[in-house]
Design a protein around this motif. Structure first.
Motif, PDB file in Angstrom:
ATOM      1  N   ARG A  70       8.482  20.387   8.319  1.00  0.00           N
ATOM      2  CA  ARG A  70       7.587  19.221   8.225  1.00  0.00           C
ATOM      3  C   ARG A  70       6.550  19.418   7.128  1.00  0.00           C
ATOM      4  N   ASP A  71       5.966  20.603   7.059  1.00  0.00           N
ATOM      5  CA  ASP A  71       4.951  20.866   6.029  1.00  0.00           C
ATOM      6  C   ASP A  71       5.557  20.767   4.632  1.00  0.00           C
ATOM      7  N   GLN A  72       6.791  21.242   4.484  1.00  0.00           N
ATOM      8  CA  GLN A  72       7.465  21.130   3.186  1.00  0.00           C
ATOM      9  C   GLN A  72       7.728  19.672   2.830  1.00  0.00           C
ATOM     10  N   LEU A  73       8.128  18.878   3.819  1.00  0.00           N
ATOM     11  CA  LEU A  73       8.359  17.448   3.573  1.00  0.00           C
ATOM     12  C   LEU A  73       7.080  16.767   3.117  1.00  0.00           C
ATOM     13  N   HIS A  74       5.982  17.058   3.777  1.00  0.00           N
ATOM     14  CA  HIS A  74       4.726  16.398   3.415  1.00  0.00           C
ATOM     15  C   HIS A  74       4.241  16.851   2.042  1.00  0.00           C
ATOM     16  N   ALA A  75       4.507  18.099   1.686  1.00  0.00           N
ATOM     17  CA  ALA A  75       4.170  18.540   0.333  1.00  0.00           C
ATOM     18  C   ALA A  75       4.993  17.771  -0.701  1.00  0.00           C
ATOM     19  N   LEU A  76       6.262  17.522  -0.392  1.00  0.00           N
ATOM     20  CA  LEU A  76       7.102  16.730  -1.290  1.00  0.00           C
ATOM     21  C   LEU A  76       6.595  15.294  -1.378  1.00  0.00           C
ATOM     22  N   LEU A  77       6.210  14.716  -0.259  1.00  0.00           N
ATOM     23  CA  LEU A  77       5.678  13.356  -0.271  1.00  0.00           C
ATOM     24  C   LEU A  77       4.394  13.278  -1.097  1.00  0.00           C
ATOM     25  N   GLY A 107       0.794  -1.224   0.000  1.00  0.00           N
ATOM     26  CA  GLY A 107       0.000   0.000   0.000  1.00  0.00           C
ATOM     27  C   GLY A 107       0.824   1.271   0.000  1.00  0.00           C
ATOM     28  N   ALA A 108       2.140   1.149   0.030  1.00  0.00           N
ATOM     29  CA  ALA A 108       3.005   2.331   0.115  1.00  0.00           C
ATOM     30  C   ALA A 108       3.407   2.821  -1.267  1.00  0.00           C
ATOM     31  N   ASP A 109       3.278   4.108  -1.489  1.00  0.00           N
ATOM     32  CA  ASP A 109       3.739   4.723  -2.724  1.00  0.00           C
ATOM     33  C   ASP A 109       5.150   5.277  -2.582  1.00  0.00           C
ATOM     34  N   VAL A 110       5.522   5.663  -1.343  1.00  0.00           N
ATOM     35  CA  VAL A 110       6.791   6.344  -1.119  1.00  0.00           C
ATOM     36  C   VAL A 110       7.459   5.817   0.146  1.00  0.00           C
ATOM     37  N   GLY A 111       8.761   5.565   0.065  1.00  0.00           N
ATOM     38  CA  GLY A 111       9.549   5.247   1.242  1.00  0.00           C
ATOM     39  C   GLY A 111      10.160   6.526   1.805  1.00  0.00           C
ATOM     40  N   VAL A 112      10.374   6.544   3.106  1.00  0.00           N
ATOM     41  CA  VAL A 112      10.996   7.692   3.776  1.00  0.00           C
ATOM     42  C   VAL A 112      12.200   7.168   4.545  1.00  0.00           C
ATOM     43  N   LEU A 113      13.395   7.580   4.111  1.00  0.00           N
ATOM     44  CA  LEU A 113      14.632   7.090   4.712  1.00  0.00           C
ATOM     45  C   LEU A 113      15.353   8.232   5.426  1.00  0.00           C
ATOM     46  N   PRO A 114      15.368   8.254   6.761  1.00  0.00           N
ATOM     47  CA  PRO A 114      16.123   9.286   7.478  1.00  0.00           C
ATOM     48  C   PRO A 114      17.599   8.932   7.595  1.00  0.00           C
ATOM     49  N   VAL A 115      18.447   9.894   7.276  1.00  0.00           N
ATOM     50  CA  VAL A 115      19.895   9.714   7.400  1.00  0.00           C
ATOM     51  C   VAL A 115      20.479  10.947   8.085  1.00  0.00           C
ATOM     52  N   GLY A 116      21.576  10.757   8.784  1.00  0.00           N
ATOM     53  CA  GLY A 116      22.179  11.887   9.470  1.00  0.00           C
ATOM     54  C   GLY A 116      23.628  11.634   9.809  1.00  0.00           C
ATOM     55  N   SER A 117      23.995  11.923  11.042  1.00  0.00           N
ATOM     56  CA  SER A 117      25.364  11.722  11.483  1.00  0.00           C
ATOM     57  C   SER A 117      25.392  11.622  12.991  1.00  0.00           C
ATOM     58  N   THR A 118      26.522  11.169  13.505  1.00  0.00           N
ATOM     59  CA  THR A 118      26.819  11.202  14.933  1.00  0.00           C
ATOM     60  C   THR A 118      28.158  11.909  15.033  1.00  0.00           C
ATOM     61  N   GLU A 119      28.104  13.203  15.349  1.00  0.00           N
ATOM     62  CA  GLU A 119      29.292  14.044  15.272  1.00  0.00           C
ATOM     63  C   GLU A 119      29.173  15.206  16.244  1.00  0.00           C
ATOM     64  N   TRP A 139       3.604  15.200  -3.615  1.00  0.00           N
ATOM     65  CA  TRP A 139       3.994  15.326  -5.020  1.00  0.00           C
ATOM     66  C   TRP A 139       4.564  14.023  -5.551  1.00  0.00           C
ATOM     67  N   LEU A 140       5.426  13.387  -4.773  1.00  0.00           N
ATOM     68  CA  LEU A 140       6.080  12.171  -5.240  1.00  0.00           C
ATOM     69  C   LEU A 140       5.112  11.005  -5.285  1.00  0.00           C
ATOM     70  N   ALA A 141       4.206  10.925  -4.323  1.00  0.00           N
ATOM     71  CA  ALA A 141       3.223   9.840  -4.324  1.00  0.00           C
ATOM     72  C   ALA A 141       2.353   9.893  -5.573  1.00  0.00           C
ATOM     73  N   ASP A 142       2.045  11.096  -6.045  1.00  0.00           N
ATOM     74  CA  ASP A 142       1.174  11.257  -7.216  1.00  0.00           C
ATOM     75  C   ASP A 142       1.929  11.120  -8.540  1.00  0.00           C
ATOM     76  N   ARG A 143       3.230  11.163  -8.493  1.00  0.00           N
ATOM     77  CA  ARG A 143       4.027  11.151  -9.724  1.00  0.00           C
ATOM     78  C   ARG A 143       4.212   9.721 -10.227  1.00  0.00           C
ATOM     79  N   PRO A 144       3.798   9.411 -11.449  1.00  0.00           N
ATOM     80  CA  PRO A 144       4.012   8.059 -11.995  1.00  0.00           C
ATOM     81  C   PRO A 144       5.503   7.744 -12.057  1.00  0.00           C
ATOM     82  N   ILE A 145       5.857   6.512 -11.750  1.00  0.00           N
ATOM     83  CA  ILE A 145       7.270   6.140 -11.721  1.00  0.00           C
ATOM     84  C   ILE A 145       7.925   6.330 -13.088  1.00  0.00           C
TER      85      ILE A 145
END
Length: 254
Positions: free
Chosen positions: A230-237, A18-30, A239-245
């Motif tokens: 957060r609002d910008q991220l959800h707007a991107l999600l 049921g998922a259209d988009v994956g969300v992968l958080p990446v960062g650092s330990t520094e 957009w991407l969910a609606d975009r055909p692969i």
């Protein structure tokens, strides 16, 4: 949808289908100066990513907490991997998700040092038509908000980052050390001599490890930064969910 890591293999199939988009958080330990916890970057990325757990069209992946941070290595506690290792790890993680049918991913990035590797990973995945995985830097989405809230050029462990972490994890900010962070901070990122960039490591231009004016930090301002990004991220999600692969792949040469 909840976090993928909290599902069993028996329940993951329906969630992934049921998922259209994956969300992968990446960062650092520094290092983030004397006032902020080492995990600032991956904790921020994780918080933004987890804001998507209630979306039916998204699946949130586990956080990658160590990134490209060799330029902070002179400060205690900093962990890092090479750009090549990070790029390959992210690429193969996303490719493994694509095997389960989720081929569109937003990489929620909390660390500027990761940016080059993430762009290369995204290009490889797209060129191979494995996945479409644009990186999203949270700070790039709130530049106007930051300009309104803070009087600084910023760059690292600054007022914006300090405010955000103070909002997300107040127990991980030592407010009494913000002044010390600022006393040893540089006004901007890096060092230039006659047009040559010489600030190879953070210690070359910042004694405290901070860049900017962290004494301007405030948790209420951090809440504003978080909500705006957060609002910008959800707007991107959205957009991407609606975009055909098929619309995500490189255009053929004509």
């Amino acid at each position: 949808m909840t976090l993928l890591a909290e599902r069993t293999t028996a329940t993951a199939a329906d969630e992934l289908e049921g998922a259209d988009v994956g969300v992968l958080p990446v960062g650092s330990t520094e290092q983030h100066g004397p006032a902020l916890a080492l995990g600032m970057d991956h904790l921020a990325a994780e918080a933004f990513a987890r804001s998507a757990i209630d979306r039916e069209d998204s699946v949130v992946l586990p956080t990658i907490p160590v990134g490209v941070s060799a330029h902070h290595r002179q400060f205690d506690g900093t962990l890092y991997v090479s750009p090549e290792t990070f790029e390959r790890y992210v690429t193969e993680t996303i490719a493994s998700l694509a095997e389960h049918g989720v081929r569109k991913v937003v990489v929620v990035n909390g660390h500027g040092g990761n940016t080059g590797a993430l762009r290369r990973a995204a290009r490889t995945l797209r060129d191979d038509r494995t996945a479409f995985a644009p990186p999203w830097n949270w700070w790039d989405s709130v530049e106007d908000v930051a300009d309104d809230l803070f009087d600084e050029a910023g760059g690292h462990a600054d007022a914006m980052e300090s405010s955000l972490l103070w909002h997300l994890h107040a127990d991980l900010v030592d407010a009494d050390e913000l002044a010390a962070a600022e006393d040893g901070a540089s006004d901007g990122w890096g060092e230039s001599v006659h047009g040559a960039a010489l600030g190879f490591d953070t210690i070359d231009f910042s004694e405290s490890g901070a860049v900017g004016r962290p004494t301007q930090a405030d948790p209420e301002k951090g809440a504003q930064v978080f909500e705006a990004a957060r609002d910008q991220l959800h707007a991107l999600l959205d957009w991407l969910a609606d975009r055909p692969i098929d619309d995500c792949w490189p255009r053929d040469h004509e």
